[in-house]
Design a protein around this motif. Structure first.
Motif, PDB file in Angstrom:
ATOM      1  N   UNK A   6       0.849  -1.184   0.000  1.00  0.00           N
ATOM      2  CA  UNK A   6       0.000   0.000   0.000  1.00  0.00           C
ATOM      3  C   UNK A   6       0.886   1.236   0.000  1.00  0.00           C
ATOM      4  N   UNK A   7       0.398   2.296  -0.610  1.00  0.00           N
ATOM      5  CA  UNK A   7       1.092   3.580  -0.588  1.00  0.00           C
ATOM      6  C   UNK A   7       0.531   4.420   0.547  1.00  0.00           C
ATOM      7  N   UNK A   8       1.413   5.152   1.201  1.00  0.00           N
ATOM      8  CA  UNK A   8       0.991   5.964   2.337  1.00  0.00           C
ATOM      9  C   UNK A   8       1.636   7.336   2.274  1.00  0.00           C
ATOM     10  N   UNK A   9       0.978   8.285   2.908  1.00  0.00           N
ATOM     11  CA  UNK A   9       1.556   9.593   3.169  1.00  0.00           C
ATOM     12  C   UNK A   9       1.789   9.663   4.668  1.00  0.00           C
ATOM     13  N   UNK A  38      -6.472   4.571  -4.206  1.00  0.00           N
ATOM     14  CA  UNK A  38      -6.031   4.074  -5.514  1.00  0.00           C
ATOM     15  C   UNK A  38      -6.205   5.036  -6.679  1.00  0.00           C
ATOM     16  N   UNK A  39      -7.130   5.967  -6.610  1.00  0.00           N
ATOM     17  CA  UNK A  39      -7.378   6.880  -7.720  1.00  0.00           C
ATOM     18  C   UNK A  39      -6.448   8.095  -7.696  1.00  0.00           C
ATOM     19  N   UNK A  81       3.501   8.620  -6.630  1.00  0.00           N
ATOM     20  CA  UNK A  81       3.786   7.370  -5.934  1.00  0.00           C
ATOM     21  C   UNK A  81       5.253   6.980  -6.088  1.00  0.00           C
ATOM     22  N   UNK A  82       6.113   7.728  -5.390  1.00  0.00           N
ATOM     23  CA  UNK A  82       7.558   7.489  -5.395  1.00  0.00           C
ATOM     24  C   UNK A  82       8.034   7.474  -3.948  1.00  0.00           C
ATOM     25  N   UNK A  83       8.561   6.351  -3.522  1.00  0.00           N
ATOM     26  CA  UNK A  83       9.004   6.203  -2.141  1.00  0.00           C
ATOM     27  C   UNK A  83       9.999   7.299  -1.778  1.00  0.00           C
ATOM     28  N   UNK A  84       9.738   8.008  -0.669  1.00  0.00           N
ATOM     29  CA  UNK A  84      10.631   9.055  -0.187  1.00  0.00           C
ATOM     30  C   UNK A  84      10.342  10.436  -0.720  1.00  0.00           C
ATOM     31  N   UNK A  85       9.373  10.578  -1.629  1.00  0.00           N
ATOM     32  CA  UNK A  85       9.049  11.876  -2.211  1.00  0.00           C
ATOM     33  C   UNK A  85       8.365  12.759  -1.168  1.00  0.00           C
ATOM     34  N   UNK A  94      -7.898  10.427  -0.453  1.00  0.00           N
ATOM     35  CA  UNK A  94      -8.014  10.559  -1.907  1.00  0.00           C
ATOM     36  C   UNK A  94      -7.396  11.888  -2.293  1.00  0.00           C
ATOM     37  N   UNK A  95      -6.251  11.831  -2.967  1.00  0.00           N
ATOM     38  CA  UNK A  95      -5.498  13.028  -3.325  1.00  0.00           C
ATOM     39  C   UNK A  95      -6.121  13.680  -4.553  1.00  0.00           C
ATOM     40  N   UNK A  96      -6.435  14.956  -4.422  1.00  0.00           N
ATOM     41  CA  UNK A  96      -6.988  15.726  -5.547  1.00  0.00           C
ATOM     42  C   UNK A  96      -5.872  16.441  -6.314  1.00  0.00           C
TER      43      UNK A  96
END
Length: 76
Positions: free
Chosen positions: A18-21, A33-34, A40-44, A67-69
């Motif tokens: 899973x991707x997380x902030x 997911x949308x 979606x870059x690890x460490x960004x 959900x990122x706009x």
């Protein structure tokens, strides 16, 4: 609920992944997911604007679903 957050993108290896902030305040949000694939870059390090989704569930259960706009990569 619409929010603006600064933090770091992390790939979590829970289940299928899973991707997380991870926000600057230490709270972890699971990226929905949308969201834009370009972020979606690890460490960004990013500033994101989006909505916390109370109507969505996930298998990872690492935090509220975000959900990122829109997003912007930042230096610090």
């Amino acid at each position: 609920m619409s929010i603006t957050l600064k933090g770091v993108i992390e790939r979590k290896t829970i289940g299928t992944g899973a991707w997380a902030l991870v926000a600057d305040d230490g709270k972890t949000y699971e990226i929905y997911q949308a969201s834009p694939k370009e972020m979606l870059k690890n460490g960004l390090k990013v500033e994101v604007k989006g909505d916390v989704r109370d109507d969505v569930m996930s298998f990872a259960m690492i935090g509220p679903i975000l959900e990122v706009k829109s997003f912007e990569a930042i230096d610090s």
